[in-house]
Scaffold this motif. Structure first.
Motif, PDB file in Angstrom:
ATOM      1  N   ALA A  10       4.242   9.604  10.529  1.00 26.42           N
ATOM      2  CA  ALA A  10       3.859  10.729  11.379  1.00 26.42           C
ATOM      3  C   ALA A  10       2.506  11.296  10.958  1.00 26.42           C
ATOM      4  O   ALA A  10       1.685  11.665  11.808  1.00 26.42           O
ATOM      5  CB  ALA A  10       4.933  11.815  11.316  1.00 26.42           C
ATOM      6  N   LEU A  11       2.273  11.366   9.658  1.00 28.07           N
ATOM      7  CA  LEU A  11       1.002  11.879   9.153  1.00 28.07           C
ATOM      8  C   LEU A  11      -0.152  10.996   9.609  1.00 28.07           C
ATOM      9  O   LEU A  11      -1.187  11.487  10.074  1.00 28.07           O
ATOM     10  CB  LEU A  11       1.036  11.966   7.630  1.00 28.07           C
ATOM     11  N   VAL A  12       0.019   9.686   9.481  1.00 22.69           N
ATOM     12  CA  VAL A  12      -1.034   8.752   9.868  1.00 22.69           C
ATOM     13  C   VAL A  12      -1.247   8.772  11.383  1.00 22.69           C
ATOM     14  O   VAL A  12      -2.390   8.758  11.862  1.00 22.69           O
ATOM     15  CB  VAL A  12      -0.687   7.326   9.387  1.00 22.69           C
ATOM     16  N   GLN A  13      -0.172   8.821  12.156  1.00 22.57           N
ATOM     17  CA  GLN A  13      -0.288   8.827  13.610  1.00 22.57           C
ATOM     18  C   GLN A  13      -0.962  10.093  14.127  1.00 22.57           C
ATOM     19  O   GLN A  13      -1.618  10.080  15.165  1.00 22.57           O
ATOM     20  CB  GLN A  13       1.102   8.682  14.232  1.00 22.57           C
TER      21      GLN A  13
ATOM     22  N   MET B 110      -6.645   8.833  -5.785  1.00 19.79           N
ATOM     23  CA  MET B 110      -7.328   9.663  -4.798  1.00 19.79           C
ATOM     24  C   MET B 110      -8.608   8.969  -4.332  1.00 19.79           C
ATOM     25  O   MET B 110      -8.935   8.974  -3.139  1.00 19.79           O
ATOM     26  CB  MET B 110      -7.651  11.031  -5.396  1.00 19.79           C
ATOM     27  N   LEU B 111      -9.333   8.362  -5.255  1.00 14.56           N
ATOM     28  CA  LEU B 111     -10.546   7.622  -4.909  1.00 14.56           C
ATOM     29  C   LEU B 111     -10.195   6.434  -4.022  1.00 14.56           C
ATOM     30  O   LEU B 111     -10.912   6.122  -3.062  1.00 14.56           O
ATOM     31  CB  LEU B 111     -11.245   7.135  -6.186  1.00 14.56           C
ATOM     32  N   ASP B 112      -9.070   5.810  -4.327  1.00 11.11           N
ATOM     33  CA  ASP B 112      -8.583   4.702  -3.517  1.00 11.11           C
ATOM     34  C   ASP B 112      -8.294   5.160  -2.095  1.00 11.11           C
ATOM     35  O   ASP B 112      -8.693   4.521  -1.116  1.00 11.11           O
ATOM     36  CB  ASP B 112      -7.309   4.130  -4.164  1.00 11.11           C
ATOM     37  N   PHE B 113      -7.615   6.301  -1.955  1.00  9.28           N
ATOM     38  CA  PHE B 113      -7.283   6.809  -0.629  1.00  9.28           C
ATOM     39  C   PHE B 113      -8.532   7.273   0.123  1.00  9.28           C
ATOM     40  O   PHE B 113      -8.569   7.233   1.351  1.00  9.28           O
ATOM     41  CB  PHE B 113      -6.280   7.964  -0.720  1.00  9.28           C
ATOM     42  N   VAL B 114      -9.548   7.734  -0.612  1.00 11.83           N
ATOM     43  CA  VAL B 114     -10.803   8.136   0.026  1.00 11.83           C
ATOM     44  C   VAL B 114     -11.488   6.929   0.666  1.00 11.83           C
ATOM     45  O   VAL B 114     -12.066   7.020   1.752  1.00 11.83           O
ATOM     46  CB  VAL B 114     -11.742   8.801  -1.001  1.00 11.83           C
ATOM     47  N   THR B 115     -11.418   5.778   0.002  1.00 11.05           N
ATOM     48  CA  THR B 115     -12.098   4.579   0.492  1.00 11.05           C
ATOM     49  C   THR B 115     -11.197   3.711   1.356  1.00 11.05           C
ATOM     50  O   THR B 115     -11.681   2.823   2.064  1.00 11.05           O
ATOM     51  CB  THR B 115     -12.624   3.728  -0.678  1.00 11.05           C
ATOM     52  N   GLU B 116      -9.889   3.944   1.301  1.00 11.91           N
ATOM     53  CA  GLU B 116      -8.928   3.161   2.090  1.00 11.91           C
ATOM     54  C   GLU B 116      -8.854   3.708   3.518  1.00 11.91           C
ATOM     55  O   GLU B 116      -8.676   4.902   3.724  1.00 11.91           O
ATOM     56  CB  GLU B 116      -7.547   3.240   1.434  1.00 11.91           C
TER      57      GLU B 116
ATOM     58  N   PHE C  53      -4.158   2.963   6.126  1.00 12.31           N
ATOM     59  CA  PHE C  53      -2.939   3.567   5.600  1.00 12.31           C
ATOM     60  C   PHE C  53      -1.701   2.846   6.139  1.00 12.31           C
ATOM     61  O   PHE C  53      -0.642   2.874   5.513  1.00 12.31           O
ATOM     62  CB  PHE C  53      -2.878   5.052   5.967  1.00 12.31           C
ATOM     63  N   ASP C  54      -1.848   2.192   7.291  1.00 14.02           N
ATOM     64  CA  ASP C  54      -0.728   1.436   7.839  1.00 14.02           C
ATOM     65  C   ASP C  54      -0.318   0.304   6.893  1.00 14.02           C
ATOM     66  O   ASP C  54       0.862  -0.052   6.818  1.00 14.02           O
ATOM     67  CB  ASP C  54      -1.076   0.865   9.211  1.00 14.02           C
ATOM     68  N   ARG C  55      -1.307  -0.274   6.192  1.00 11.84           N
ATOM     69  CA  ARG C  55      -0.985  -1.337   5.240  1.00 11.84           C
ATOM     70  C   ARG C  55      -0.103  -0.805   4.122  1.00 11.84           C
ATOM     71  O   ARG C  55       0.874  -1.443   3.720  1.00 11.84           O
ATOM     72  CB  ARG C  55      -2.268  -1.938   4.640  1.00 11.84           C
ATOM     73  N   ILE C  56      -0.439   0.387   3.615  1.00 13.65           N
ATOM     74  CA  ILE C  56       0.353   0.981   2.538  1.00 13.65           C
ATOM     75  C   ILE C  56       1.773   1.261   3.019  1.00 13.65           C
ATOM     76  O   ILE C  56       2.751   0.996   2.307  1.00 13.65           O
ATOM     77  CB  ILE C  56      -0.309   2.278   2.038  1.00 13.65           C
TER      78      ILE C  56
END
Length: 235
Positions: A118-121, A166-172, A175-178
């Protein structure tokens, strides 16, 4: 900012700066100036110095003589060892969880997965938002198997790993892959496929290190400590 949410001025400064360091709002290697913090929080130097002293004791900042106070750099060796420990410990915890995973508990897990979707959508995902949901799900099997203290201990040791994630999420951007990796992991868990679960968990926890190789070596090199040969072991 509501000062009444904190016990005193020192705690206010400490907690806000700590959160900003973990969220990368204060970047690794960034200088921290006492007078600017005093002005920002409208406090005297005493609570600011007490807060910075506590942050230094916990490894969030470092004082460099004649230069000032800086946010600590990331240790690649520390991060790799933290992932290694997470894989070893969490594998055992998930094994235990698979033995008690009632339909009701699994519904709780799937509910957390739905919150991630839901967050990603909804779009415009903030890294710290997804990180919190990610940590909530991983922490659930620790809590369900009565190992909350162990999860808390792992979290307290994640100064470098949390900032790296956090750095990973900034550059990723995927999010669907995770989320897909989470779905696979939960599927193995539900089927009690221990071998598949352990393989999926290891790949899940190590993937960001592999994906981030270029960023670590080039784009964000200044965020990391210089590593000796011992610290450069491969994944």
């Amino acid at each position: 900012m509501e000062e009444t949410a904190y016990k005193n001025r020192e705690e206010m400064v400490y907690r806000v700066l700590k959160e900003e360091i973990l969220n990368l709002e204060l970047k690794p290697g960034q200088v921290i100036k006492e007078n600017e913090i005093c002005e920002r929080f409208s406090v005297s130097r005493t609570p600011v110095r007490d807060a910075l002293r506590l942050l230094q004791e916990q490894g969030f900042v470092v004082t460099v003589p004649y230069r000032g106070i800086f946010v600590t750099l990331l240790s690649l060796s520390n991060i790799k060892q933290m992932i290694y420990m997470r894989v070893a410990v969490e594998t055992m915890v998930m094994r235990d969880f698979s033995q008690i995973a009632t339909p009701l508990l699994m519904e709780d897990v799937y509910y957390m997965l739905r919150k991630q979707k839901a967050l990603v959508q909804a779009g415009n995902v903030k890294p710290e938002q997804f990180y919190r949901l990610d940590a909530q799900m991983h922490g659930f099997w620790f809590e369900a198997t009565k190992k909350s203290w162990l999860w808390k201990l792992l979290q307290e040791q994640q100064l470098h790993y949390t900032r790296f994630r956090m750095l990973d999420f900034v550059t990723e951007t995927d999010f669907d892959r995770i989320i897909h990796e989470h779905e696979q992991l939960i599927g193995f868990l539900e089927r009690q496929d221990i071998a598949g679960m352990e393989k999926a968990l290891k790949e899940h926890l190590y993937f960001s290190m592999k994906r981030m190789r270029y960023q670590i070596d080039v784009e964000y090199r200044e965020y990391f400590e210089e590593e000796d040969e011992e610290g450069k072991f491969d994944i």
